[in-house]
Design a protein around this motif. Structure first.
Motif, mmCIF file in Angstrom:
data_model
loop_
_atom_site.group_PDB
_atom_site.id
_atom_site.type_symbol
_atom_site.label_atom_id
_atom_site.label_comp_id
_atom_site.label_asym_id
_atom_site.label_seq_id
_atom_site.Cartn_x
_atom_site.Cartn_y
_atom_site.Cartn_z
ATOM 1 N N ARG A 1 0.879 -1.172 0.000
ATOM 2 C CA ARG A 1 0.000 0.000 0.000
ATOM 3 C C ARG A 1 0.908 1.212 0.000
ATOM 4 N NH1 ARG A 1 -1.344 3.805 2.986
ATOM 5 N NH2 ARG A 1 -0.767 2.893 4.981
ATOM 6 N N THR A 2 0.737 2.029 -1.035
ATOM 7 C CA THR A 2 1.573 3.216 -1.161
ATOM 8 C C THR A 2 1.115 4.282 -0.178
ATOM 9 O OG1 THR A 2 0.201 4.222 -2.883
ATOM 10 C CG2 THR A 2 1.968 2.748 -3.623
ATOM 11 N N ALA A 3 1.980 5.237 0.058
ATOM 12 C CA ALA A 3 1.661 6.331 0.978
ATOM 13 C C ALA A 3 0.411 7.088 0.539
ATOM 14 C CB ALA A 3 2.853 7.275 1.083
ATOM 15 N N ASP A 4 0.152 7.113 -0.770
ATOM 16 C CA ASP A 4 -1.042 7.825 -1.254
ATOM 17 C C ASP A 4 -2.285 6.928 -1.339
ATOM 18 O OD1 ASP A 4 -0.539 6.314 -3.526
ATOM 19 O OD2 ASP A 4 -0.136 8.021 -4.830
ATOM 20 N N GLY A 5 -2.190 5.695 -0.807
ATOM 21 C CA GLY A 5 -3.363 4.825 -0.700
ATOM 22 C C GLY A 5 -3.578 3.837 -1.829
ATOM 23 N N ARG A 6 -2.725 3.838 -2.850
ATOM 24 C CA ARG A 6 -2.869 2.858 -3.935
ATOM 25 C C ARG A 6 -2.353 1.492 -3.478
ATOM 26 N NH1 ARG A 6 0.673 3.746 -7.941
ATOM 27 N NH2 ARG A 6 1.913 5.030 -6.550
ATOM 28 N N TRP A 7 -2.917 0.430 -4.054
ATOM 29 C CA TRP A 7 -2.473 -0.934 -3.758
ATOM 30 C C TRP A 7 -1.720 -1.482 -4.963
ATOM 31 C CZ3 TRP A 7 -2.523 -3.496 0.740
ATOM 32 C CH2 TRP A 7 -3.331 -2.981 1.765
ATOM 33 N N LEU A 8 -0.528 -1.986 -4.734
ATOM 34 C CA LEU A 8 0.254 -2.678 -5.758
ATOM 35 C C LEU A 8 0.346 -4.132 -5.330
ATOM 36 C CD1 LEU A 8 3.228 -0.147 -6.133
ATOM 37 C CD2 LEU A 8 1.087 -0.214 -7.425
ATOM 38 N N ARG A 9 0.384 -5.037 -6.297
ATOM 39 C CA ARG A 9 0.474 -6.457 -5.965
ATOM 40 C C ARG A 9 1.504 -7.129 -6.843
ATOM 41 N NH1 ARG A 9 -1.378 -9.563 -9.701
ATOM 42 N NH2 ARG A 9 -1.507 -11.422 -8.456
ATOM 43 N N GLY A 10 1.947 -8.279 -6.399
ATOM 44 C CA GLY A 10 2.856 -9.096 -7.191
ATOM 45 C C GLY A 10 4.199 -8.433 -7.453
ATOM 46 N N ALA A 11 4.656 -8.558 -8.694
ATOM 47 C CA ALA A 11 5.949 -8.006 -9.073
ATOM 48 C C ALA A 11 5.978 -6.491 -8.916
ATOM 49 C CB ALA A 11 6.295 -8.411 -10.508
ATOM 50 N N ASP A 12 4.858 -5.818 -9.158
ATOM 51 C CA ASP A 12 4.807 -4.367 -8.946
ATOM 52 C C ASP A 12 5.112 -4.018 -7.486
ATOM 53 O OD1 ASP A 12 4.194 -3.513 -11.550
ATOM 54 O OD2 ASP A 12 2.049 -3.779 -11.228
ATOM 55 N N ALA A 13 4.545 -4.787 -6.550
ATOM 56 C CA ALA A 13 4.786 -4.550 -5.127
ATOM 57 C C ALA A 13 6.240 -4.833 -4.773
ATOM 58 C CB ALA A 13 3.854 -5.421 -4.285
ATOM 59 N N ASN A 14 6.787 -5.905 -5.321
ATOM 60 C CA ASN A 14 8.172 -6.266 -5.038
ATOM 61 C C ASN A 14 9.131 -5.183 -5.520
ATOM 62 O OD1 ASN A 14 10.497 -7.630 -4.394
ATOM 63 N ND2 ASN A 14 9.977 -9.470 -5.505
ATOM 64 N N VAL A 15 8.968 -4.757 -6.750
ATOM 65 C CA VAL A 15 9.834 -3.717 -7.312
ATOM 66 C C VAL A 15 9.680 -2.411 -6.535
ATOM 67 C CG1 VAL A 15 10.274 -2.301 -9.356
ATOM 68 C CG2 VAL A 15 9.963 -4.775 -9.593
ATOM 69 N N ALA A 16 8.451 -2.048 -6.191
ATOM 70 C CA ALA A 16 8.219 -0.810 -5.433
ATOM 71 C C ALA A 16 8.897 -0.883 -4.068
ATOM 72 C CB ALA A 16 6.721 -0.559 -5.277
ATOM 73 N N ALA A 17 8.863 -2.046 -3.431
ATOM 74 C CA ALA A 17 9.511 -2.195 -2.126
ATOM 75 C C ALA A 17 11.025 -2.024 -2.252
ATOM 76 C CB ALA A 17 9.179 -3.551 -1.523
ATOM 77 N N TRP A 18 11.616 -2.648 -3.259
ATOM 78 C CA TRP A 18 13.067 -2.552 -3.427
ATOM 79 C C TRP A 18 13.505 -1.149 -3.828
ATOM 80 C CZ3 TRP A 18 16.790 -5.451 -1.597
ATOM 81 C CH2 TRP A 18 16.449 -6.724 -1.140
ATOM 82 N N ARG A 19 12.600 -0.335 -4.344
ATOM 83 C CA ARG A 19 12.943 1.057 -4.649
ATOM 84 C C ARG A 19 13.229 1.860 -3.385
ATOM 85 N NH1 ARG A 19 8.529 1.536 -9.301
ATOM 86 N NH2 ARG A 19 9.817 0.800 -11.023
ATOM 87 N N HIS A 20 12.893 1.314 -2.242
ATOM 88 C CA HIS A 20 13.183 1.956 -0.960
ATOM 89 C C HIS A 20 14.585 1.597 -0.450
ATOM 90 C CE1 HIS A 20 9.253 3.745 -0.103
ATOM 91 N NE2 HIS A 20 8.761 2.709 -0.754
ATOM 92 N N THR A 21 15.382 1.001 -1.322
ATOM 93 C CA THR A 21 16.774 0.673 -0.984
ATOM 94 C C THR A 21 17.693 1.330 -2.003
ATOM 95 O OG1 THR A 21 17.054 -1.299 -2.377
ATOM 96 C CG2 THR A 21 15.971 -1.612 -0.235
ATOM 97 N N ARG A 22 18.966 1.297 -1.730
ATOM 98 C CA ARG A 22 19.920 1.858 -2.694
ATOM 99 C C ARG A 22 20.060 0.966 -3.931
ATOM 100 N NH1 ARG A 22 23.372 0.063 1.632
ATOM 101 N NH2 ARG A 22 24.724 -1.606 0.897
ATOM 102 N N PHE A 23 19.466 -0.233 -3.886
ATOM 103 C CA PHE A 23 19.541 -1.163 -5.013
ATOM 104 C C PHE A 23 18.282 -1.161 -5.876
ATOM 105 C CE2 PHE A 23 22.175 -2.993 -1.611
ATOM 106 C CZ PHE A 23 23.407 -2.892 -2.236
#
Length: 132
Positions: free
Chosen positions: A58-80
């Motif tokens: 769940r993004t800060a603005d309330g959208r829901w991402l699932r699957g690979a979209d959620a995984n990629v979005a989570a890893w964007r919170h790292t330097r990698f």
């Protein structure tokens, strides 16, 4: 405001990836084990069974991402995060998403059987004895 990644803490592969993510993430990503929830994360969001079937963010603005979209979005919170961006390129997305969805369905069946058909995870009585 933070993004929240909902993950299945009873999945050994998922737990290993979350442990790596935990050590690398910035403060704008929170991690939530679905099994620690008393109810739904928020009204109108996915139910417990849906959360267990595939990774959700769940993004800060309330959208829901699932699957690979959620995984990629989570890893964007790292330097990698930039290393994962190619998984969302339009041509590769068409390959990555079905592969991820098949893997997630296999993982769910292996851990929880048929889920809703037997009561399963939606009722909070997940049987994880099948994990190997």
């Amino acid at each position: 405001m933070t993004d929240i990644l909902y993950y299945d803490g009873r999945c050994s592969l998922c737990a290993r990836e979350i442990a790596r993510l935990e050590g690398l993430r910035d403060d704008s990503l929170a991690l939530c084990d679905i099994h620690s929830l008393d109810g739904l994360p928020e009204p109108g969001g996915p139910d417990r069974d849906a959360l267990l079937r595939t990774l959700h963010l769940r993004t800060a603005d309330g959208r829901w991402l699932r699957g690979a979209d959620a995984n990629v979005a989570a890893w964007r919170h790292t330097r990698f995060g930039w290393l994962w961006s190619w998984l969302r390129w339009p041509l590769l997305r068409r390959l990555v998403d079905p592969v991820y969805d098949r893997w997630a369905a296999w993982r769910y069946r292996r851990l929880y059987g048929d889920g809703l058909a037997g009561g399963g995870c939606a009722t909070g009585s997940c049987d994880v004895s099948r994990e190997r």
